[in-house]
Design a protein around this motif. Structure first.
Motif, PDB file in Angstrom:
ATOM      1  N   THR A  75       0.819  -1.220   0.000  1.00 20.52           N
ATOM      2  CA  THR A  75       0.000   0.000   0.000  1.00 20.52           C
ATOM      3  C   THR A  75       0.853   1.270   0.000  1.00 20.52           C
ATOM      4  O   THR A  75       0.313   2.368  -0.121  1.00 20.52           O
ATOM      5  CB  THR A  75      -1.008   0.018   1.166  1.00 20.52           C
ATOM      6  OG1 THR A  75      -0.312  -0.211   2.385  1.00 20.52           O
ATOM      7  CG2 THR A  75      -2.091  -1.030   0.985  1.00 20.52           C
ATOM      8  N   ALA A  76       2.160   1.120   0.093  1.00 24.13           N
ATOM      9  CA  ALA A  76       3.061   2.275   0.002  1.00 24.13           C
ATOM     10  C   ALA A  76       3.730   2.352  -1.377  1.00 24.13           C
ATOM     11  O   ALA A  76       4.531   3.244  -1.627  1.00 24.13           O
ATOM     12  CB  ALA A  76       4.117   2.191   1.095  1.00 24.13           C
ATOM     13  N   LYS A  77       3.427   1.411  -2.265  1.00 27.16           N
ATOM     14  CA  LYS A  77       4.041   1.334  -3.601  1.00 27.16           C
ATOM     15  C   LYS A  77       3.019   1.696  -4.674  1.00 27.16           C
ATOM     16  O   LYS A  77       1.824   1.735  -4.417  1.00 27.16           O
ATOM     17  CB  LYS A  77       4.519  -0.106  -3.892  1.00 27.16           C
ATOM     18  CG  LYS A  77       5.518  -0.652  -2.915  1.00 27.16           C
ATOM     19  CD  LYS A  77       6.887  -0.191  -3.262  1.00 27.16           C
ATOM     20  CE  LYS A  77       7.921  -0.693  -2.267  1.00 27.16           C
ATOM     21  NZ  LYS A  77       9.188  -0.054  -2.483  1.00 27.16           N
ATOM     22  N   ARG A  78       3.510   1.887  -5.907  1.00 29.45           N
ATOM     23  CA  ARG A  78       2.610   1.964  -7.061  1.00 29.45           C
ATOM     24  C   ARG A  78       2.191   0.524  -7.355  1.00 29.45           C
ATOM     25  O   ARG A  78       3.049  -0.332  -7.556  1.00 29.45           O
ATOM     26  CB  ARG A  78       3.332   2.531  -8.287  1.00 29.45           C
ATOM     27  CG  ARG A  78       3.732   3.972  -8.169  1.00 29.45           C
ATOM     28  CD  ARG A  78       4.429   4.446  -9.446  1.00 29.45           C
ATOM     29  NE  ARG A  78       3.441   4.660 -10.496  1.00 29.45           N
ATOM     30  CZ  ARG A  78       3.448   4.054 -11.692  1.00 29.45           C
ATOM     31  NH1 ARG A  78       4.378   3.199 -12.015  1.00 29.45           N
ATOM     32  NH2 ARG A  78       2.510   4.313 -12.583  1.00 29.45           N
ATOM     33  N   ILE A  79       0.898   0.282  -7.380  1.00 31.07           N
ATOM     34  CA  ILE A  79       0.386  -1.085  -7.547  1.00 31.07           C
ATOM     35  C   ILE A  79      -0.524  -1.172  -8.765  1.00 31.07           C
ATOM     36  O   ILE A  79      -1.384  -0.319  -8.959  1.00 31.07           O
ATOM     37  CB  ILE A  79      -0.455  -1.505  -6.312  1.00 31.07           C
ATOM     38  CG1 ILE A  79       0.391  -1.518  -5.055  1.00 31.07           C
ATOM     39  CG2 ILE A  79      -1.123  -2.857  -6.516  1.00 31.07           C
ATOM     40  CD1 ILE A  79       1.408  -2.614  -5.010  1.00 31.07           C
ATOM     41  N   ALA A  80      -0.327  -2.220  -9.554  1.00 36.71           N
ATOM     42  CA  ALA A  80      -1.257  -2.562 -10.626  1.00 36.71           C
ATOM     43  C   ALA A  80      -1.657  -4.018 -10.418  1.00 36.71           C
ATOM     44  O   ALA A  80      -0.875  -4.818  -9.904  1.00 36.71           O
ATOM     45  CB  ALA A  80      -0.613  -2.376 -11.995  1.00 36.71           C
ATOM     46  N   ILE A  81      -2.874  -4.337 -10.813  1.00 36.10           N
ATOM     47  CA  ILE A  81      -3.398  -5.695 -10.623  1.00 36.10           C
ATOM     48  C   ILE A  81      -3.980  -6.186 -11.941  1.00 36.10           C
ATOM     49  O   ILE A  81      -4.692  -5.442 -12.623  1.00 36.10           O
ATOM     50  CB  ILE A  81      -4.501  -5.705  -9.544  1.00 36.10           C
ATOM     51  CG1 ILE A  81      -3.929  -5.225  -8.194  1.00 36.10           C
ATOM     52  CG2 ILE A  81      -5.140  -7.096  -9.415  1.00 36.10           C
ATOM     53  CD1 ILE A  81      -4.986  -4.849  -7.174  1.00 36.10           C
ATOM     54  N   TYR A  82      -3.659  -7.428 -12.299  1.00 42.80           N
ATOM     55  CA  TYR A  82      -4.359  -8.032 -13.440  1.00 42.80           C
ATOM     56  C   TYR A  82      -4.846  -9.413 -13.037  1.00 42.80           C
ATOM     57  O   TYR A  82      -4.211 -10.123 -12.263  1.00 42.80           O
ATOM     58  CB  TYR A  82      -3.471  -8.096 -14.698  1.00 42.80           C
ATOM     59  CG  TYR A  82      -2.353  -9.112 -14.665  1.00 42.80           C
ATOM     60  CD1 TYR A  82      -2.572 -10.435 -15.038  1.00 42.80           C
ATOM     61  CD2 TYR A  82      -1.065  -8.745 -14.284  1.00 42.80           C
ATOM     62  CE1 TYR A  82      -1.549 -11.362 -15.029  1.00 42.80           C
ATOM     63  CE2 TYR A  82      -0.035  -9.662 -14.269  1.00 42.80           C
ATOM     64  CZ  TYR A  82      -0.277 -10.965 -14.648  1.00 42.80           C
ATOM     65  OH  TYR A  82       0.743 -11.883 -14.629  1.00 42.80           O
TER      66      TYR A  82
END
Length: 143
Positions: A75-82
């Motif tokens: 939650t402190a990073k740039r996150i992408a989800i696929y």
């Protein structure tokens, strides 16, 4: 423009989510891929892409465990989800069932990259949602 370090962590049974991880890594600079059960902590990366196949409406356990174990860092990073979900109509429900709310809200991109129907051997990449893959790559690179 500074190169962002990207970590892709995936869980795959049929190989579809791994195939998507490989396709992403081919397009991104400074990118490493790990299967979720052997992935390192996400501390040293700028962007983390979490990917999983879906079965019975839920992402696979190794990615669920990885998210739970590293929630604070993620939650402190740039996150992408696929997700690789053969039935595009159930994508939203699969996200809601599988991805913790805090990560859903934090992610800059959450996409369905398509999927092979269960127990089928779809030839080639007819199942792949290329437009979604391209949009995900653009979102990751857009820093």
């Amino acid at each position: 423009r500074k190169t962002m370090r990207t970590l892709i962590v995936y869980a795959s049974k049929s190989g579809t989510a791994k195939e998507c991880a490989d396709l992403l890594a081919q397009k991104l600079e400074d990118c490493e891929i790990y299967e979720a059960s052997s992935a390192p902590a996400p501390d040293g990366w700028d962007t983390v892409v979490l990917g999983s196949g879906v079965r019975m409406g839920k992402a696979y356990k190794p990615i669920l465990k990885y998210m739970a174990r590293h929630m604070e860092t993620l939650t402190a990073k740039r996150i992408a989800i696929y997700l690789c979900n053969g039935d595009l109509n159930t994508f939203t429900a699969s996200v809601e069932k599988s991805i913790p709310k805090s990560l859903q809200e934090h992610a800059f991109s959450t996409v369905c990259l398509g999927g092979r129907p269960p127990f089928s051997k779809t030839p080639g990449q007819e199942w792949l949602q290329n437009d979604q893959l391209d949009a995900l790559i653009r979102a990751i690179e857009d820093v």
